[in-house]
Design an enzyme around this catalytic site. Structure first.
Site, PDB file in Angstrom:
ATOM      1  N   ASP A  14      12.951   4.478 109.766  1.00  0.00           N
ATOM      2  CA  ASP A  14      13.554   5.619 110.468  1.00  0.00           C
ATOM      3  C   ASP A  14      14.723   5.118 111.322  1.00  0.00           C
ATOM      4  O   ASP A  14      15.759   5.776 111.433  1.00  0.00           O
ATOM      5  CB  ASP A  14      12.495   6.294 111.359  1.00  0.00           C
ATOM      6  CG  ASP A  14      12.816   7.745 111.662  1.00  0.00           C
ATOM      7  OD1 ASP A  14      13.993   8.105 111.642  1.00  0.00           O
ATOM      8  OD2 ASP A  14      11.876   8.519 111.956  1.00  0.00           O
ATOM      9  N   HIS A 211      10.865  12.149 118.094  1.00  0.00           N
ATOM     10  CA  HIS A 211      12.222  11.658 118.379  1.00  0.00           C
ATOM     11  C   HIS A 211      12.559  12.030 119.825  1.00  0.00           C
ATOM     12  O   HIS A 211      11.995  12.973 120.378  1.00  0.00           O
ATOM     13  CB  HIS A 211      13.207  12.244 117.361  1.00  0.00           C
ATOM     14  CG  HIS A 211      13.083  11.610 116.003  1.00  0.00           C
ATOM     15  ND1 HIS A 211      13.978  10.697 115.523  1.00  0.00           N
ATOM     16  CD2 HIS A 211      12.121  11.725 115.046  1.00  0.00           C
ATOM     17  CE1 HIS A 211      13.595  10.291 114.325  1.00  0.00           C
ATOM     18  NE2 HIS A 211      12.459  10.896 114.005  1.00  0.00           N
ATOM     19  N   CYS A 242      17.328  11.126 111.649  1.00  0.00           N
ATOM     20  CA  CYS A 242      17.366  11.562 110.253  1.00  0.00           C
ATOM     21  C   CYS A 242      18.752  12.101 109.912  1.00  0.00           C
ATOM     22  O   CYS A 242      19.238  13.009 110.570  1.00  0.00           O
ATOM     23  CB  CYS A 242      16.310  12.629 109.992  1.00  0.00           C
ATOM     24  SG  CYS A 242      16.352  13.202 108.286  1.00  0.00           S
ATOM     25  N   ASN A 251      13.836   7.691 117.147  1.00  0.00           N
ATOM     26  CA  ASN A 251      12.442   7.815 117.579  1.00  0.00           C
ATOM     27  C   ASN A 251      12.332   7.365 119.025  1.00  0.00           C
ATOM     28  O   ASN A 251      13.163   6.604 119.505  1.00  0.00           O
ATOM     29  CB  ASN A 251      11.541   6.864 116.772  1.00  0.00           C
ATOM     30  CG  ASN A 251      11.252   7.347 115.393  1.00  0.00           C
ATOM     31  OD1 ASN A 251      11.785   6.805 114.429  1.00  0.00           O
ATOM     32  ND2 ASN A 251      10.419   8.349 115.258  1.00  0.00           N
TER      33      ASN A 251
HETATM   34  P1  HMG Z   1      16.944  15.729  93.961  1.00  0.00           P
HETATM   35  O1  HMG Z   1      18.406  15.813  93.796  1.00  0.00           O
HETATM   36  O2  HMG Z   1      16.210  17.007  94.127  1.00  0.00           O
HETATM   37  O3  HMG Z   1      16.220  14.923  92.798  1.00  0.00           O
HETATM   38  O4  HMG Z   1      16.655  14.740  95.175  1.00  0.00           O
HETATM   39  P2  HMG Z   1      16.470  14.831  91.274  1.00  0.00           P
HETATM   40  O5  HMG Z   1      15.133  14.535  90.665  1.00  0.00           O
HETATM   41  O6  HMG Z   1      17.261  16.013  90.765  1.00  0.00           O
HETATM   42  O7  HMG Z   1      17.409  13.525  91.136  1.00  0.00           O
HETATM   43  C1  HMG Z   1      18.735  13.457  91.608  1.00  0.00           C
HETATM   44  C2  HMG Z   1      19.169  11.994  91.588  1.00  0.00           C
HETATM   45  O8  HMG Z   1      18.372  11.236  92.504  1.00  0.00           O
HETATM   46  C3  HMG Z   1      18.992  11.324  90.222  1.00  0.00           C
HETATM   47  O9  HMG Z   1      19.975  10.308  90.142  1.00  0.00           O
HETATM   48  C4  HMG Z   1      17.637  10.661  90.349  1.00  0.00           C
HETATM   49  O10 HMG Z   1      17.465   9.572  89.476  1.00  0.00           O
HETATM   50  C5  HMG Z   1      17.663  10.196  91.778  1.00  0.00           C
HETATM   51  P3  HMG Z   1      21.372  10.550  89.400  1.00  0.00           P
HETATM   52  O11 HMG Z   1      21.002  10.989  88.020  1.00  0.00           O
HETATM   53  O12 HMG Z   1      22.099  11.645  90.161  1.00  0.00           O
HETATM   54  O13 HMG Z   1      22.065   9.218  89.465  1.00  0.00           O
HETATM   55  N1  HMG Z   1      16.331  10.069  92.372  1.00  0.00           N
HETATM   56  C6  HMG Z   1      15.903   8.945  92.962  1.00  0.00           C
HETATM   57  N2  HMG Z   1      16.490   7.742  93.170  1.00  0.00           N
HETATM   58  C7  HMG Z   1      15.763   6.795  93.824  1.00  0.00           C
HETATM   59  N3  HMG Z   1      14.517   7.026  94.279  1.00  0.00           N
HETATM   60  C8  HMG Z   1      13.895   8.198  94.080  1.00  0.00           C
HETATM   61  C9  HMG Z   1      14.593   9.214  93.389  1.00  0.00           C
HETATM   62  N4  HMG Z   1      14.279  10.487  93.040  1.00  0.00           N
HETATM   63  C10 HMG Z   1      15.347  10.986  92.413  1.00  0.00           C
HETATM   64  N5  HMG Z   1      12.674   8.397  94.535  1.00  0.00           N
HETATM   65  C11 HMG Z   1      15.323  13.361  96.598  1.00  0.00           C
HETATM   66  C12 HMG Z   1      15.381  14.590  95.723  1.00  0.00           C
HETATM   67  C13 HMG Z   1      14.083  13.478  97.437  1.00  0.00           C
HETATM   68  C14 HMG Z   1      15.258  12.135  95.704  1.00  0.00           C
HETATM   69  C15 HMG Z   1      16.607  13.288  97.460  1.00  0.00           C
HETATM   70  O14 HMG Z   1      16.812  14.513  98.084  1.00  0.00           O
HETATM   71  C16 HMG Z   1      16.511  12.204  98.511  1.00  0.00           C
HETATM   72  O15 HMG Z   1      16.425  11.022  98.208  1.00  0.00           O
HETATM   73  N6  HMG Z   1      16.563  12.596  99.796  1.00  0.00           N
HETATM   74  C17 HMG Z   1      16.510  11.657 100.927  1.00  0.00           C
HETATM   75  C18 HMG Z   1      15.405  12.071 101.842  1.00  0.00           C
HETATM   76  C19 HMG Z   1      15.267  11.082 102.965  1.00  0.00           C
HETATM   77  O16 HMG Z   1      15.086   9.901 102.735  1.00  0.00           O
HETATM   78  N7  HMG Z   1      15.368  11.586 104.222  1.00  0.00           N
HETATM   79  C20 HMG Z   1      15.171  10.765 105.386  1.00  0.00           C
HETATM   80  C21 HMG Z   1      13.740  10.365 105.550  1.00  0.00           C
HETATM   81  S1  HMG Z   1      12.685  11.707 106.088  1.00  0.00           S
HETATM   82  C22 HMG Z   1      12.739  11.595 107.829  1.00  0.00           C
HETATM   83  O17 HMG Z   1      13.512  10.839 108.365  1.00  0.00           O
HETATM   84  C23 HMG Z   1      11.752  12.395 108.604  1.00  0.00           C
HETATM   85  C24 HMG Z   1      10.574  11.555 109.133  1.00  0.00           C
HETATM   86  O18 HMG Z   1      11.037  10.455 109.884  1.00  0.00           O
HETATM   87  C25 HMG Z   1       9.637  12.403 109.985  1.00  0.00           C
HETATM   88  C26 HMG Z   1      10.364  13.170 111.091  1.00  0.00           C
HETATM   89  O19 HMG Z   1      11.101  12.564 111.868  1.00  0.00           O
HETATM   90  O20 HMG Z   1      10.157  14.376 111.133  1.00  0.00           O
HETATM   91  C27 HMG Z   1       9.743  10.991 107.956  1.00  0.00           C
HETATM   92 MG    MG Z   2      11.594  10.532 111.952  1.00  0.00          MG
END
Ligand code: HMG
Ligand code: MG
Length: 308
Positions: A14, A211, A242, A251
């Site tokens: 994070d 956070h 994020c 955080n």
């Molecule tokens: P999407 O566009 O809906 O997925 O993304 P898709 O299946 O249509 O795929 C699109 C592209 O992503 C494709 O690649 C896939 O191969 C690739 P392209 O053909 O365009 O080259 N792809 C992936 N690549 C690597 N690893 C994977 C993966 N899945 C698909 N697992 C997806 C959906 C979730 C992948 C995208 O929206 C994404 O990666 N989002 C990032 C989300 C993220 O990391 N956010 C930050 C963390 S969450 C947070 O911080 C909150 C938390 O801390 C709690 C809080 O604070 O509340 C946890």
């Molecule tokens: Mg977080």
């Protein structure tokens, strides 16, 4: 209140996911090493998400492989990684993951912005991950984001949080981490939300992931401890945020949490000097001082004492 608290360290995931300055794989591994050496045995080390979405988390496989030997040396060391779908799960498993975290949101607006799907669709994506993890003997942690407010949808009802937490619990998550993603919560609202969730599932299996955007995180954590929650997510130096939550900062800082807990007589097992060294090292790489109040105070004290 004096019961042991379990800290889940978020800095390498994070924390670093929202930093503009790239940090090398070697430095990310060294950061995890330093955190474990400071007594933080549970560390979220990376994310198997799209590198187009979060370039900072690219090469998380190398980080996870790089830290795996720590587990041979340090009893109880546990490394977590985020996985949003089966593709992420495959990659995480190939790199040796034994604990993965799925992440959902209590608001449709944030779910769409963060993982490009509705809440219901995200649950459908998690189902095969949870099923495979069960068969593989892999533990799954579940996040609920925006539990005290959403940057897109505004106020979030505690019932919406409780319902989603229950869904993740029923799917087999061993712990549900409740995220105040944009740090807007205040103590009584945090209590109300935790009571609603605690009415549905065991408080022992809840974590607080707050956070500190509005400076309320420590107060909210204290309020949550009064409700019996004993797991706290925090990031060394108060790093990060994020990228899909406009305006969100890091955080709550691990130093601030450790200082508060130790001051209350709660043993954390964390060596503050070593934690400060880890925080300062990363702050140096990022080219700015840590935002943590305790790290700033200890650094200033050190400077005074050394006459610098
Ligand atoms: P999407 O566009 O809906 O997925 O993304 P898709 O299946 O249509 O795929 C699109 C592209 O992503 C494709 O690649 C896939 O191969 C690739 P392209 O053909 O365009 O080259 N792809 C992936 N690549 C690597 N690893 C994977 C993966 N899945 C698909 N697992 C997806 C959906 C979730 C992948 C995208 O929206 C994404 O990666 N989002 C990032 C989300 C993220 O990391 N956010 C930050 C963390 S969450 C947070 O911080 C909150 C938390 O801390 C709690 C809080 O604070 O509340 C946890
Ligand atoms: Mg977080």
């Amino acid at each position: 209140m004096s019961d042991q608290i379990h800290i889940v360290e978020m800095g390498p995931r994070d924390g670093l996911q929202n930093e503009k300055t790239p940090v090398s794989v070697e430095a990310r591994i060294a950061f995890v090493e330093a955190l474990v050496a400071a007594g933080l045995n549970t560390v979220e080390v990376g994310a198997f998400v799209s590198p187009k979405a979060i370039p900072q988390m690219a090469s998380s496989d190398q980080v996870l492989r790089g830290v795996s030997q720590i587990k041979d040396r340090v009893k109880g060391a546990e490394f977590h990684v985020l996985v949003p779908n089966e593709k992420g799960y495959d990659a995480a498993r190939a790199a040796g993951a034994q604990v993965v975290s799925v992440f959902a949101a209590a608001s449709e607006g944030f779910s769409r912005a963060n993982i490009n799907c509705s809440i219901a669709e995200s649950i459908e994506r998690f189902k095969p991950v949870l099923a495979r993890a069960k068969a593989d003997g892999v533990k799954v942690r579940g996040y609920v984001s925006c539990v005290l407010g959403c940057p897109f949808d505004g106020e979030i009802k505690p019932k919406a949080v409780a319902d989603l937490a229950m869904t993740l619990w029923d799917l087999g998550c061993y712990e549900i981490s409740l995220g105040d993603t944009i740090g807007v919560g205040t103590p009584l609202k945090a209590k109300e939300m935790l009571r609603a969730v605690g009415a549905e599932l065991p408080v022992a299996n809840l974590a607080m992931h707050f956070h500190d955007t509005y400076g309320q995180a420590l107060a909210n954590l204290y309020a949550g401890m009064e409700e019996g929650v004993r797991v706290i997510d925090s990031a060394a130096g108060g790093l990060g945020g994020c990228p899909y939550a406009p305006g969100a900062t890091g955080n709550v800082a691990t130093e601030d949490v450790v200082y508060m807990l130790e001051g209350m007589g709660v043993k954390t097992g964390v060596d503050m000097e070593k934690l400060l060294a880890a925080t300062n090292e990363v702050a140096g790489l990022l080219g700015r001082p840590p935002v943590s109040r305790v790290a700033s105070a200890l650094n200033a004290k050190r400077k005074r004492l050394s006459g610098a």
